[in-house]
Design an enzyme around this catalytic site. Structure first.
Site, mmCIF file in Angstrom:
data_model
loop_
_atom_site.group_PDB
_atom_site.id
_atom_site.type_symbol
_atom_site.label_atom_id
_atom_site.label_comp_id
_atom_site.label_asym_id
_atom_site.label_seq_id
_atom_site.Cartn_x
_atom_site.Cartn_y
_atom_site.Cartn_z
ATOM 1 N N GLY A 88 18.357 22.719 -20.696
ATOM 2 C CA GLY A 88 17.707 23.546 -21.726
ATOM 3 C C GLY A 88 16.314 23.975 -21.317
ATOM 4 N N GLY B 150 11.558 26.813 -24.879
ATOM 5 C CA GLY B 150 11.017 25.709 -25.674
ATOM 6 C C GLY B 150 10.575 24.472 -24.913
ATOM 7 N N ILE B 151 10.993 23.320 -25.418
ATOM 8 C CA ILE B 151 10.546 22.020 -24.893
ATOM 9 C C ILE B 151 10.980 21.846 -23.428
ATOM 10 C CG2 ILE B 151 10.866 19.517 -25.148
ATOM 11 C CD1 ILE B 151 11.235 20.072 -28.221
ATOM 12 N N GLY B 152 12.209 22.253 -23.124
ATOM 13 C CA GLY B 152 12.720 22.090 -21.757
ATOM 14 C C GLY B 152 11.930 22.915 -20.757
ATOM 15 N N TYR C 68 23.668 18.200 -37.662
ATOM 16 C CA TYR C 68 22.624 18.076 -36.630
ATOM 17 C C TYR C 68 22.020 16.674 -36.681
ATOM 18 C CZ TYR C 68 18.233 18.945 -34.124
ATOM 19 O OH TYR C 68 17.174 18.872 -33.249
HETATM 20 P P1 NDP Z 1 15.158 26.101 -27.884
HETATM 21 O O1 NDP Z 1 16.215 26.827 -28.635
HETATM 22 O O2 NDP Z 1 13.851 26.759 -27.637
HETATM 23 O O3 NDP Z 1 15.742 25.571 -26.510
HETATM 24 C C1 NDP Z 1 17.043 25.037 -26.455
HETATM 25 C C2 NDP Z 1 17.505 25.024 -25.021
HETATM 26 O O4 NDP Z 1 18.827 24.470 -24.979
HETATM 27 C C3 NDP Z 1 17.563 26.418 -24.429
HETATM 28 O O5 NDP Z 1 17.033 26.400 -23.134
HETATM 29 C C4 NDP Z 1 19.061 26.723 -24.407
HETATM 30 O O6 NDP Z 1 19.376 27.517 -23.276
HETATM 31 C C5 NDP Z 1 19.651 25.327 -24.202
HETATM 32 N N1 NDP Z 1 21.048 25.288 -24.638
HETATM 33 C C6 NDP Z 1 21.520 25.362 -25.905
HETATM 34 N N2 NDP Z 1 22.867 25.366 -25.887
HETATM 35 C C7 NDP Z 1 23.241 25.301 -24.584
HETATM 36 C C8 NDP Z 1 24.503 25.272 -23.919
HETATM 37 N N3 NDP Z 1 25.661 25.311 -24.582
HETATM 38 N N4 NDP Z 1 24.512 25.211 -22.567
HETATM 39 C C9 NDP Z 1 23.354 25.177 -21.872
HETATM 40 N N5 NDP Z 1 22.145 25.195 -22.442
HETATM 41 C C10 NDP Z 1 22.089 25.248 -23.785
HETATM 42 O O7 NDP Z 1 14.940 24.739 -28.711
HETATM 43 P P2 NDP Z 1 13.997 23.464 -28.486
HETATM 44 O O8 NDP Z 1 13.200 23.587 -27.266
HETATM 45 O O9 NDP Z 1 13.340 23.228 -29.764
HETATM 46 O O10 NDP Z 1 15.126 22.344 -28.310
HETATM 47 C C11 NDP Z 1 15.115 21.392 -27.273
HETATM 48 C C12 NDP Z 1 15.553 20.050 -27.830
HETATM 49 O O11 NDP Z 1 14.580 19.601 -28.769
HETATM 50 C C13 NDP Z 1 16.880 20.084 -28.575
HETATM 51 O O12 NDP Z 1 17.659 18.965 -28.207
HETATM 52 C C14 NDP Z 1 16.473 19.985 -30.035
HETATM 53 O O13 NDP Z 1 17.472 19.402 -30.813
HETATM 54 C C15 NDP Z 1 15.238 19.117 -29.918
HETATM 55 N N6 NDP Z 1 14.327 19.173 -31.061
HETATM 56 C C16 NDP Z 1 13.700 20.348 -31.420
HETATM 57 C C17 NDP Z 1 12.834 20.380 -32.495
HETATM 58 C C18 NDP Z 1 12.133 21.616 -32.939
HETATM 59 O O14 NDP Z 1 11.524 21.602 -34.046
HETATM 60 N N7 NDP Z 1 12.117 22.678 -32.167
HETATM 61 C C19 NDP Z 1 12.572 19.165 -33.294
HETATM 62 C C20 NDP Z 1 13.256 17.997 -32.826
HETATM 63 C C21 NDP Z 1 14.092 18.011 -31.746
HETATM 64 P P3 NDP Z 1 20.244 28.888 -23.320
HETATM 65 O O15 NDP Z 1 20.036 29.535 -24.637
HETATM 66 O O16 NDP Z 1 19.699 29.653 -22.154
HETATM 67 O O17 NDP Z 1 21.644 28.434 -23.087
#
Ligand code: NDP
Length: 279
Positions: free
Chosen positions: A13, A17-19, A162
């Site tokens: 990810g 975002g965080i990743g 979730y």
């Molecule tokens: P974003 O939506 O900004 O990032 C999510 C990332 O996950 C993207 O890079 C997306 O890549 C990837 N992703 C999602 N589905 C898939 C898939 N099927 N295959 C491959 N990659 C995937 O969200 P966040 O940065 O917020 O989320 C990161 C983590 O932080 C998550 O686990 C979320 O649950 C957790 N989190 C977030 C919070 C928040 O308030 N934002 C709070 C608490 C936890 P792409 O779209 O390119 O596939």
């Protein structure tokens, strides 16, 4: 020499975002990084951010894949090993939630959403970890999972599935930590509260929907005592701390809550209780 020089980190990810913030920090701190997601353009943006810091291009591997496909996961691990020869750090960060297509909440939400959420937030973490295990044992490496305060103990009926997926992830973190520490591999996790990322858009909310929620929380100390929603870097620094054996070697199977204090308050605590009690 930087603290992650010689290490290889795979951050799922990392196209947003965080990743993304985590991959950039790892690269800036000396690690070679595999960045991955489904969106090629956003992955390229992550890569360009890394290169802007003066990091050599051959320190970055981009793998476009859907993590819900085992074939994609195999490609992710195999190409990381092929390019860098090792894997030291796995960050299971990719995750998502989805709004119900008919706006239902609670137990009425479509069970297909349950399947999709569990697939990306839990099942793909299990199968990717299975594929990475051998290499992490070789390197005596680290796993950091990205959970959420939605795991509880508070209830989240609007995001019921979730919350369940993240509660399952927390249980996985604890059991996996004990399973793998015998091989010298450490497992921990971080549990963020609200973070300003692409999560709300990916979830299918109206554009700016999560921003509205963050602004509301920032202006109500019953929701967010620190008064400021987190940025991705706030969480990325904790992930690096948990992946840094010099700093966190004795932490095993724990989750660090990083939520600006939001889970510490019940509504009444935000009001002047003494005033209420003394008229
Ligand atoms: P974003 O939506 O900004 O990032 C999510 C990332 O996950 C993207 O890079 C997306 O890549 C990837 N992703 C999602 N589905 C898939 C898939 N099927 N295959 C491959 N990659 C995937 O969200 P966040 O940065 O917020 O989320 C990161 C983590 O932080 C998550 O686990 C979320 O649950 C957790 N989190 C977030 C919070 C928040 O308030 N934002 C709070 C608490 C936890 P792409 O779209 O390119 O596939």
């Amino acid at each position: 020499m930087s603290r992650f020089t010689g290490k290889v980190a795979l951050v799922t990810g990392s196209s947003n975002g965080i990743g993304r913030a985590t991959a950039i920090l790892f690269a800036q701190e000396g690690a070679k990084v595999t960045i991955t997601g489904r969106n090629a353009q956003r992955l390229e943006e992550t890569k360009q951010e890394i290169l802007k810091s003066g990091i050599p291009e051959d320190h970055v591997l981009t793998v476009i894949c859907d993590l819900s496909s085992e074939h994609g996961q195999e490609e992710l691990i195999n190409s990381t090993i092929k390019k860098f020869g090792r894997l030291d750090i796995l960050v299971n960060n990719a995750g998502a939630s989805f709004v119900d297509s008919q706006g239902r909440s609670g137990i009425d939400q479509d069970v297909l959403n349950y399947d999709k959420i569990m697939q990306i937030n839990m099942r793909s973490v299990v199968t990717l970890t299975q594929k990475a295990k051998k290499y992490l044992i070789e390197s005596k490496g680290e796993i950091v999972n990205v959970s959420s305060v939605a795991a509880g103990p508070q209830a989240h009926p609007d995001m019921m599935y979730y919350g369940m997926s993240k509660a399952a992830l927390d249980s996985f973190t604890r059991s996996l930590a004990i399973d793998l520490i015998q091989h010298g591999v450490r497992v921990n996790s971080v549990s963020p509260g609200g973070v300003s990322t692409g999560f709300g858009d990916a979830m299918g909310l109206p554009v700016g929907g999560f921003d509205n929620l963050w602004h509301y929380m920032e202006s109500h100390k019953s929701c967010l005592p620190c008064g400021k929603i987190a940025q991705p870097d706030d969480i990325a620094h904790i992930i690096l701390f948990l992946a840094d054996r010099k700093l966190s070697s004795y932490i095993i199977g724990q989750s660090i809550v990083a939520d600006g204090g939001s889970t510490l308050v019940m509504g009444v605590h935000a009001h002047d209780m003494m005033k209420i009690m003394t008229f």
